[in-house]
Write a protein that holds these residues in place. Structure first.
Motif, PDB file in Angstrom:
ATOM      1  N   HIS A 299       3.368 -23.628   2.635  1.00  0.00           N
ATOM      2  CA  HIS A 299       4.309 -23.124   3.627  1.00  0.00           C
ATOM      3  C   HIS A 299       5.563 -22.550   2.953  1.00  0.00           C
ATOM      4  O   HIS A 299       5.926 -22.949   1.845  1.00  0.00           O
ATOM      5  N   ASP A 300       6.207 -21.606   3.609  1.00  0.00           N
ATOM      6  CA  ASP A 300       7.429 -20.995   3.077  1.00  0.00           C
ATOM      7  C   ASP A 300       8.548 -22.028   2.988  1.00  0.00           C
ATOM      8  O   ASP A 300       8.643 -22.950   3.808  1.00  0.00           O
ATOM      9  N   ILE A 301       9.418 -21.845   2.001  1.00  0.00           N
ATOM     10  CA  ILE A 301      10.587 -22.719   1.884  1.00  0.00           C
ATOM     11  C   ILE A 301      11.528 -22.473   3.069  1.00  0.00           C
ATOM     12  O   ILE A 301      11.482 -21.423   3.730  1.00  0.00           O
ATOM     13  N   ILE A 306      16.324 -21.074   0.941  1.00  0.00           N
ATOM     14  CA  ILE A 306      16.480 -19.650   0.635  1.00  0.00           C
ATOM     15  C   ILE A 306      17.929 -19.357   0.271  1.00  0.00           C
ATOM     16  O   ILE A 306      18.217 -18.676  -0.735  1.00  0.00           O
ATOM     17  N   ARG A 307      18.870 -19.864   1.068  1.00  0.00           N
ATOM     18  CA  ARG A 307      20.288 -19.644   0.784  1.00  0.00           C
ATOM     19  C   ARG A 307      20.692 -20.286  -0.540  1.00  0.00           C
ATOM     20  O   ARG A 307      21.465 -19.705  -1.318  1.00  0.00           O
ATOM     21  N   ASP A 308      20.151 -21.465  -0.812  1.00  0.00           N
ATOM     22  CA  ASP A 308      20.468 -22.182  -2.057  1.00  0.00           C
ATOM     23  C   ASP A 308      19.986 -21.397  -3.275  1.00  0.00           C
ATOM     24  O   ASP A 308      20.722 -21.194  -4.251  1.00  0.00           O
ATOM     25  N   VAL A 309      18.732 -20.929  -3.228  1.00  0.00           N
ATOM     26  CA  VAL A 309      18.181 -20.154  -4.348  1.00  0.00           C
ATOM     27  C   VAL A 309      19.002 -18.889  -4.585  1.00  0.00           C
ATOM     28  O   VAL A 309      19.358 -18.564  -5.724  1.00  0.00           O
ATOM     29  N   LEU A 310      19.302 -18.169  -3.519  1.00  0.00           N
ATOM     30  CA  LEU A 310      20.032 -16.906  -3.648  1.00  0.00           C
ATOM     31  C   LEU A 310      21.429 -17.132  -4.219  1.00  0.00           C
ATOM     32  O   LEU A 310      21.888 -16.366  -5.077  1.00  0.00           O
ATOM     33  N   GLU A 311      22.078 -18.175  -3.767  1.00  0.00           N
ATOM     34  CA  GLU A 311      23.429 -18.476  -4.256  1.00  0.00           C
ATOM     35  C   GLU A 311      23.403 -18.772  -5.754  1.00  0.00           C
ATOM     36  O   GLU A 311      24.276 -18.338  -6.516  1.00  0.00           O
ATOM     37  N   ARG A 312      22.403 -19.518  -6.200  1.00  0.00           N
ATOM     38  CA  ARG A 312      22.295 -19.861  -7.622  1.00  0.00           C
ATOM     39  C   ARG A 312      21.932 -18.644  -8.467  1.00  0.00           C
ATOM     40  O   ARG A 312      22.320 -18.541  -9.628  1.00  0.00           O
ATOM     41  N   LEU A 337      13.677 -13.778   1.139  1.00  0.00           N
ATOM     42  CA  LEU A 337      14.270 -14.037  -0.173  1.00  0.00           C
ATOM     43  C   LEU A 337      13.981 -12.891  -1.138  1.00  0.00           C
ATOM     44  O   LEU A 337      14.859 -12.465  -1.907  1.00  0.00           O
ATOM     45  N   VAL A 338      12.754 -12.373  -1.116  1.00  0.00           N
ATOM     46  CA  VAL A 338      12.397 -11.243  -1.977  1.00  0.00           C
ATOM     47  C   VAL A 338      13.317 -10.057  -1.711  1.00  0.00           C
ATOM     48  O   VAL A 338      13.865  -9.441  -2.641  1.00  0.00           O
ATOM     49  N   ASP A 339      13.502  -9.723  -0.443  1.00  0.00           N
ATOM     50  CA  ASP A 339      14.340  -8.575  -0.093  1.00  0.00           C
ATOM     51  C   ASP A 339      15.790  -8.787  -0.534  1.00  0.00           C
ATOM     52  O   ASP A 339      16.443  -7.857  -1.013  1.00  0.00           O
ATOM     53  N   ALA A 340      16.293 -10.000  -0.374  1.00  0.00           N
ATOM     54  CA  ALA A 340      17.673 -10.283  -0.773  1.00  0.00           C
ATOM     55  C   ALA A 340      17.848 -10.189  -2.286  1.00  0.00           C
ATOM     56  O   ALA A 340      18.848  -9.642  -2.780  1.00  0.00           O
TER      57      ALA A 340
END
Length: 499
Positions: A299-301, A306-312, A337-340
């Motif tokens: 399943h997708d995260i 998603i926000r945590d990964v992008l911020e890091r 997440l990919v698009d961001a």
């Protein structure tokens, strides 16, 4: 007084180091001997001892013992080459004195000692340990040969085609120059972390109750795989690497973190309590995989993750030269997440490369838009464009248009690699093909990862598409020459180019 004290101090120091290395909860097993010539009997005994606990310690008798006839350092090197041994040292005090200091859970001696007086018995009984007598099982005599299959590459089967470099105007010296510039790169890798477990088995035969193959496991080896090994390959080839992945809260994640850190990869594992760390077990016997068992969730995260990964990732992307999407379709890379991440890379001018694997799962590599390079298998390319019958060139062109990629490398296993690059033709060629360089692969599971990362890094230091394809194919040939995911090293590629 000093002469008798120094060996005791040396044994105390060795015991302290062993306890620190083994960890608080590990079951320690101790074996000792002269080991003048390491033979199959030693391998059987030591592999039996290794199965009795978690951390095998071997004491090699010093040169003062009458039964030794080779220098102690030479004998110690022979023991250290045995894969089952976790720690070995020169034993400079009586074995029973060292045992009293270390207090191992199990002490193992050869079966031939069982009917004789053993001074270690009283010491072991005093602290509640066990003294076992065994000469091991005959099945273990070739275990270190099996370990060599896992760890050592088979390069003699590699053949490098010479017509391709001539056709595209480059030579091996030029390729070596690109490899030497890999250490200037800063690479970010994002994708699904996988741990691969190879369980080496001894086949016992066919069950008499039902038509089932019966095996007994004799050795287990863990490797970091998935996007983790892509990051490890990049570091082994010379780049500074930051890896971002999703992991469960379990011992498998701890192993992956420690292993990647030992490879000098800056590892950012984001914990997701809704899934285990993906673990794929392969049961192997006589060089063949019998069964694979996968422990995973797909399943997708969550939005929070998603926000945590992008911020890091934002500060890492700003400093990166290359970003790799290594997608195994287990939920680490939802489209949002990919698009961001792509937007951040476009903003910072970072080159992007993607691979989206779809062997036992469904994936679509074309969802990664605007990549400099994508590297699907033929099956994955056909899934993406929903075409099961088109010719390879038509297939590659359709995928390139659909994904808006700069170049497409379609991997075809034993048939080699198709390179399609409409934006950068060479001598009028838009499409060309490379054969598989290694005619006798041992384990093809890591071929695509090594090809992708080496090709991407070559592009990032200025190689042409055709040069990068050649280097990627060479990296894949080196990787499939051994069993299990071992990080590539730039020295391996340079050595192969020099031959």
């Amino acid at each position: 007084m000093i002469a008798t004290l120094e060996p005791r101090l040396a044994c105390e120091a060795a015991a302290a180091e062993i306890r620190a290395r083994a960890g608080q909860d590990a079951r320690i097993v101790f074996v000792w001997g002269s080991f003048n010539v390491v033979h199959p009997g030693h391998l059987r005994l030591l592999n039996f001892a290794a199965e009795c606990g978690d951390f095998l310690v071997v004491g090699v008798s010093d040169d003062g013992r009458p039964e030794t006839f080779l220098p102690e350092q030479l004998r110690l090197e022979g023991v250290r080459a045995i894969s089952a041994v976790n720690y070995s040292f020169v034993l400079r005090c009586p074995a029973e004195v060292f045992i009293a200091e270390l207090k191992p859970d199990v002490v193992v001696k050869g079966k031939e000692h069982e009917q004789h007086f053993n001074p270690e018995q009283e010491v072991v009984d005093a602290y509640g340990g066990r003294l076992l007598f065994s000469s091991g099982d005959v099945r273990f005599s070739s275990l270190d040969l099996l370990q060599k299959e896992l760890r050592e590459a088979h390069y003699s089967a590699i053949t490098k085609p010479l017509d391709f470099p001539e056709r595209h105007g480059f030579n091996f010296e030029r390729l070596a120059g690109y490899i030497k510039r890999f250490d200037t790169l800063r690479v970010a890798v994002i994708g699904d972390l996988i741990v691969d477990e190879y369980i080496t088995c001894d086949p016992l035969g066919m069950s008499q109750e039902d038509p089932t193959i019966v095996v007994t496991p004799i050795k287990s080896d863990l490797f970091v795989g998935g996007a983790g090994i892509v990051a490890a390959h990049a570091r082994g080839l010379g780049a500074q690497v930051e890896f971002f992945g999703i992991a469960g809260v379990d011992s498998t994640a701890v192993f992956a973190q420690q292993t990647l850190e030992s490879y000098e990869v800056a590892c950012h594992l984001i914990a997701d309590e809704s899934r285990p760390t993906t673990l794929k077990q392969r049961y192997r016997a006589r060089g063949k995989t019998l069964l694979r068992v996968s422990h995973l969730r797909q399943h997708d995260i969550s939005q929070e993750l998603i926000r945590d990964v992008l911020e890091r990732m934002r500060p890492v992307i700003e400093a990166a030269d290359l970003l790799i999407f290594s997608d195994f379709n287990y939920g680490c890379l939802p489209q949002e997440l990919v698009d961001a991440i792509c937007a951040e890379c476009h903003k910072s001018g970072v080159m992007m490369v993607a691979d989206s694997q779809a062997s036992s799962q469904i994936g679509d590599v074309s969802r990664f838009k605007g990549m400099r390079l994508i590297t699907p298998t033929e099956h994955e390319a056909r899934l993406a464009v929903r075409d099961t019958s088109a010719g390879l060139v038509v297939l590659a062109d359709a995928l390139q248009n659909q994904s808006q990629a700069g170049s497409v490398f379609i991997t075809m296993g034993a048939e080699g690699l198709l390179i399609h690059s409409p934006d950068t033709p060479s001598n009028g060629l838009v499409t060309d093909q490379l054969p598989a360089f290694n005619a006798a692969p041992k384990d093809v599971s890591g071929a695509g990862d090594s090809l992708m990362i080496c090709s991407a890094m070559a592009l990032a230091v200025g190689a042409s598409v055709w040069e990068s394809a050649y280097l990627g194919a060479l990296a894949a040939a080196c990787q499939v020459g051994r069993v299990g995911n071992i990080p590539l090293r730039n020295e391996e590629l340079l050595q192969e180019l020099a031959q």
